[in-house]
Design a protein around this motif. Structure first.
Motif, PDB file in Angstrom:
ATOM      1  N   THR A  32      -2.324 -54.618 -17.513  1.00 45.13           N
ATOM      2  CA  THR A  32      -3.362 -53.789 -17.873  1.00 45.13           C
ATOM      3  C   THR A  32      -4.560 -53.731 -16.920  1.00 45.13           C
ATOM      4  O   THR A  32      -5.527 -53.154 -16.921  1.00 45.13           O
ATOM      5  N   ASN A  33      -4.364 -54.850 -16.031  1.00 43.12           N
ATOM      6  CA  ASN A  33      -5.690 -55.214 -15.314  1.00 43.12           C
ATOM      7  C   ASN A  33      -5.587 -54.614 -13.889  1.00 43.12           C
ATOM      8  O   ASN A  33      -5.723 -53.444 -13.677  1.00 43.12           O
ATOM      9  N   GLU A  34      -5.451 -55.555 -12.712  1.00 42.63           N
ATOM     10  CA  GLU A  34      -5.546 -54.956 -11.435  1.00 42.63           C
ATOM     11  C   GLU A  34      -4.410 -54.122 -11.081  1.00 42.63           C
ATOM     12  O   GLU A  34      -3.398 -53.881 -11.679  1.00 42.63           O
ATOM     13  N   LYS A  35      -4.781 -53.401  -9.976  1.00 41.50           N
ATOM     14  CA  LYS A  35      -3.716 -52.229  -9.490  1.00 41.50           C
ATOM     15  C   LYS A  35      -3.491 -52.578  -8.135  1.00 41.50           C
ATOM     16  O   LYS A  35      -4.021 -52.189  -6.977  1.00 41.50           O
ATOM     17  N   PRO A  36      -2.335 -53.495  -7.865  1.00 46.17           N
ATOM     18  CA  PRO A  36      -1.831 -53.838  -6.631  1.00 46.17           C
ATOM     19  C   PRO A  36      -1.314 -52.821  -5.841  1.00 46.17           C
ATOM     20  O   PRO A  36      -1.006 -51.729  -6.412  1.00 46.17           O
ATOM     21  N   GLY A  37      -1.085 -52.909  -4.606  1.00 47.08           N
ATOM     22  CA  GLY A  37      -0.539 -51.934  -3.717  1.00 47.08           C
ATOM     23  C   GLY A  37       0.690 -51.372  -4.057  1.00 47.08           C
ATOM     24  O   GLY A  37       0.893 -49.923  -3.815  1.00 47.08           O
ATOM     25  N   TYR A  38       1.814 -52.138  -4.542  1.00 45.85           N
ATOM     26  CA  TYR A  38       3.000 -51.653  -4.985  1.00 45.85           C
ATOM     27  C   TYR A  38       2.815 -50.240  -6.085  1.00 45.85           C
ATOM     28  O   TYR A  38       3.767 -49.593  -6.352  1.00 45.85           O
ATOM     29  N   ARG A  39       1.557 -50.448  -6.718  1.00 46.03           N
ATOM     30  CA  ARG A  39       1.654 -49.233  -7.733  1.00 46.03           C
ATOM     31  C   ARG A  39       1.344 -47.952  -7.047  1.00 46.03           C
ATOM     32  O   ARG A  39       1.596 -46.902  -7.579  1.00 46.03           O
ATOM     33  N   LEU A  40       1.173 -47.906  -5.757  1.00 43.90           N
ATOM     34  CA  LEU A  40       1.036 -46.569  -4.959  1.00 43.90           C
ATOM     35  C   LEU A  40       2.258 -46.083  -5.009  1.00 43.90           C
ATOM     36  O   LEU A  40       2.455 -44.911  -5.053  1.00 43.90           O
ATOM     37  N   ILE A  41       3.167 -46.955  -4.490  1.00 44.35           N
ATOM     38  CA  ILE A  41       4.647 -46.574  -4.367  1.00 44.35           C
ATOM     39  C   ILE A  41       5.192 -46.215  -6.091  1.00 44.35           C
ATOM     40  O   ILE A  41       5.879 -45.224  -6.124  1.00 44.35           O
ATOM     41  N   MET A  42       4.855 -46.805  -6.920  1.00 43.12           N
ATOM     42  CA  MET A  42       5.091 -46.478  -8.081  1.00 43.12           C
ATOM     43  C   MET A  42       4.797 -45.065  -8.703  1.00 43.12           C
ATOM     44  O   MET A  42       5.477 -44.226  -9.176  1.00 43.12           O
ATOM     45  N   GLY A  43       3.682 -45.018  -8.102  1.00 40.46           N
ATOM     46  CA  GLY A  43       2.854 -43.753  -8.512  1.00 40.46           C
ATOM     47  C   GLY A  43       3.691 -42.451  -7.687  1.00 40.46           C
ATOM     48  O   GLY A  43       3.697 -41.193  -8.261  1.00 40.46           O
ATOM     49  N   ALA A  44       4.208 -42.704  -6.789  1.00 42.90           N
ATOM     50  CA  ALA A  44       4.808 -41.788  -5.999  1.00 42.90           C
ATOM     51  C   ALA A  44       6.478 -41.510  -6.171  1.00 42.90           C
ATOM     52  O   ALA A  44       7.207 -41.040  -5.803  1.00 42.90           O
ATOM     53  N   GLY A  45       6.782 -42.306  -7.381  1.00 44.91           N
ATOM     54  CA  GLY A  45       8.053 -42.495  -7.792  1.00 44.91           C
ATOM     55  C   GLY A  45       9.000 -43.120  -7.145  1.00 44.91           C
ATOM     56  O   GLY A  45      10.188 -42.747  -7.189  1.00 44.91           O
ATOM     57  N   ALA A  46       8.672 -43.997  -6.259  1.00 43.52           N
ATOM     58  CA  ALA A  46       9.650 -44.768  -5.284  1.00 43.52           C
ATOM     59  C   ALA A  46       9.855 -46.248  -5.675  1.00 43.52           C
ATOM     60  O   ALA A  46      10.350 -46.929  -4.873  1.00 43.52           O
ATOM     61  N   ALA A  47       9.163 -46.575  -6.895  1.00 46.37           N
ATOM     62  CA  ALA A  47       9.555 -47.949  -7.142  1.00 46.37           C
ATOM     63  C   ALA A  47       9.403 -48.175  -8.772  1.00 46.37           C
ATOM     64  O   ALA A  47       8.698 -47.431  -9.422  1.00 46.37           O
ATOM     65  N   GLN A  48      10.165 -49.260  -9.254  1.00 41.76           N
ATOM     66  CA  GLN A  48      10.164 -49.543 -10.601  1.00 41.76           C
ATOM     67  C   GLN A  48       9.684 -50.908 -10.749  1.00 41.76           C
ATOM     68  O   GLN A  48      10.359 -51.749 -10.113  1.00 41.76           O
ATOM     69  N   LEU A  49       8.943 -51.106 -11.601  1.00 43.05           N
ATOM     70  CA  LEU A  49       8.258 -52.376 -11.787  1.00 43.05           C
ATOM     71  C   LEU A  49       9.147 -53.182 -13.002  1.00 43.05           C
ATOM     72  O   LEU A  49       9.482 -52.754 -14.033  1.00 43.05           O
ATOM     73  N   HIS A  50       9.412 -54.442 -12.752  1.00 44.52           N
ATOM     74  CA  HIS A  50      10.098 -55.374 -13.519  1.00 44.52           C
ATOM     75  C   HIS A  50       9.365 -56.434 -14.083  1.00 44.52           C
ATOM     76  O   HIS A  50       8.967 -57.265 -13.123  1.00 44.52           O
ATOM     77  N   ALA A  51       8.733 -56.696 -15.228  1.00 43.59           N
ATOM     78  CA  ALA A  51       7.886 -57.542 -15.856  1.00 43.59           C
ATOM     79  C   ALA A  51       8.233 -58.509 -16.902  1.00 43.59           C
ATOM     80  O   ALA A  51       9.397 -58.041 -17.662  1.00 43.59           O
ATOM     81  N   PHE A  52       7.769 -59.530 -17.092  1.00 45.96           N
ATOM     82  CA  PHE A  52       8.196 -60.416 -18.253  1.00 45.96           C
ATOM     83  C   PHE A  52       7.042 -60.688 -19.031  1.00 45.96           C
ATOM     84  O   PHE A  52       5.944 -60.633 -18.797  1.00 45.96           O
ATOM     85  N   GLU A  53       7.621 -60.665 -20.506  1.00 42.32           N
ATOM     86  CA  GLU A  53       6.484 -61.079 -21.545  1.00 42.32           C
ATOM     87  C   GLU A  53       7.319 -62.074 -22.394  1.00 42.32           C
ATOM     88  O   GLU A  53       7.901 -61.283 -23.477  1.00 42.32           O
ATOM     89  N   PRO A  54       7.178 -63.184 -22.610  1.00 41.91           N
ATOM     90  CA  PRO A  54       7.717 -64.198 -23.345  1.00 41.91           C
ATOM     91  C   PRO A  54       7.350 -64.067 -24.785  1.00 41.91           C
ATOM     92  O   PRO A  54       8.081 -64.339 -25.623  1.00 41.91           O
ATOM     93  N   GLU A  55       6.217 -63.791 -25.141  1.00 39.93           N
ATOM     94  CA  GLU A  55       5.483 -63.588 -26.426  1.00 39.93           C
ATOM     95  C   GLU A  55       6.148 -62.454 -27.351  1.00 39.93           C
ATOM     96  O   GLU A  55       6.055 -61.627 -26.975  1.00 39.93           O
TER      97      GLU A  55
END
Length: 308
Positions: A32-55
């Motif tokens: 929910t915080n920073e918006k790194p450069g890869y989010r530009l690619i996600m926003g254009a529909g060209a990338a999928q983010l894989h994230a971890f949350e152990p809790e």
């Protein structure tokens, strides 16, 4: 006509004709915080983010919110086995390594040691062993000293990656924290080389006069985000897709316009993109990155003309 980052990323995606979406992992990211450069690619529909949350509860909340173009994994990545997670009241300082109070005193950060730290037992899994996890094109890490363990556990997952962005520590903040030298050695062993730094952080050291120094006058390097890229000395070993991915990430994430042009040139020479793309890209690079156009050359004196 130079375009802003978002429009330039969209233009590159359109002209690269990517065969598939990029797979990006950001380990340690706060979604929910920073918006790194890869989010530009996600926003254009060209990338999928894989994230971890152990809790478990936090994972359930994130899963319910269904972050756009994001796949969540209920796991903690690192050195496989039982571990203790030291959850610092300042979340950015939480780590599987114990905080060094001696470091905090030297760095003039004594308030770090006055905040509550909760010890949470957990089980870590190697990146290569995460069920259903894809091979990555980009890995970004900010895991407070555990970057080396993530790399060691993910050679197969990273076998086709073209960029890794780890937080690197110049001064050890945690007890038994691996050094940057060790992380650099592992990255090079897996075929990556240091390309640039996105930023570096320094601190003002403690003295009776420390408040008289500006923050930017701090001389002790602490950490920073480094960009490592796949070794490009033998580009024929990279697939067309890897070169396309690196070109896109070089511009949108690393702001390395010369690296993007380098990859586009290789792709053009292979016939993998249209012949006009490199030239048109240069017209979209920010003006501050380019030389001023040279003045038009003066016509030469005619042969035999008299010299005044």
């Amino acid at each position: 006509m130079a375009l802003n980052r978002k429009k330039r990323a969209e233009w590159l995606i359109q002209n690269l004709n990517l065969e598939r979406e990029l797979n990006v992992a950001d380990i340690g990211a706060r979604l929910t915080n920073e918006k790194p450069g890869y989010r530009l690619i996600m926003g254009a529909g060209a990338a999928q983010l894989h994230a971890f949350e152990p809790e478990p509860l936090a994972f359930a909340e994130l899963e319910e919110a269904k972050p756009e173009r994001t796949t969540l994994y209920n796991a903690a990545v690192g050195k496989p086995g039982k571990a203790t997670f030291y959850a610092h009241q300042l979340g950015s300082l939480s780590s599987v390594f114990k905080f060094s109070e001696a470091c905090a005193r030297y760095l003039n950060k004594g308030f770090w040691t006055k905040r509550e730290i909760t010890e949470i037992p957990m089980t870590l899994v190697a990146l290569d062993k995460v069920k259903g996890f894809p091979k990555l094109d980009l890995l970004k890490m900010d895991v407070q000293g555990a970057e080396l363990d993530v790399m060691k556990g993910g050679p197969e997952t990273l076998s086709e990656a073209v960029m890794v962005i780890p937080e690197v520590r110049f001064y050890q903040m945690y007890e038994d924290e691996p050094t940057w030298a060790e992380l650099d050695t592992e990255l090079r062993r897996q075929g990556f080389v240091l390309h640039k730094f996105l930023h570096q952080k320094s601190v003002v050291l403690s003295s009776r006069r420390w408040k008289q120094f500006k923050r930017k006058a701090g001389s002790q390097l602490l950490d920073g985000d480094a960009v490592y890229i796949r070794n490009m000395e033998a580009p024929e070993k990279l697939s067309d897709f890897q070169l396309k991915a690196l070109a896109l990430l070089a511009d949108a994430v690393a702001e390395s316009y010369d690296l993007c042009a380098f990859c586009l040139t290789l792709l053009q020479d292979r016939g993998a993109i249209a012949s006009h793309v490199v030239g048109h890209y240069m017209g979209r690079v920010p003006e501050e990155a380019l030389k001023e156009p040279e003045e038009a050359p003066q016509p030469a004196d005619p042969v035999g003309a008299a010299k005044v």
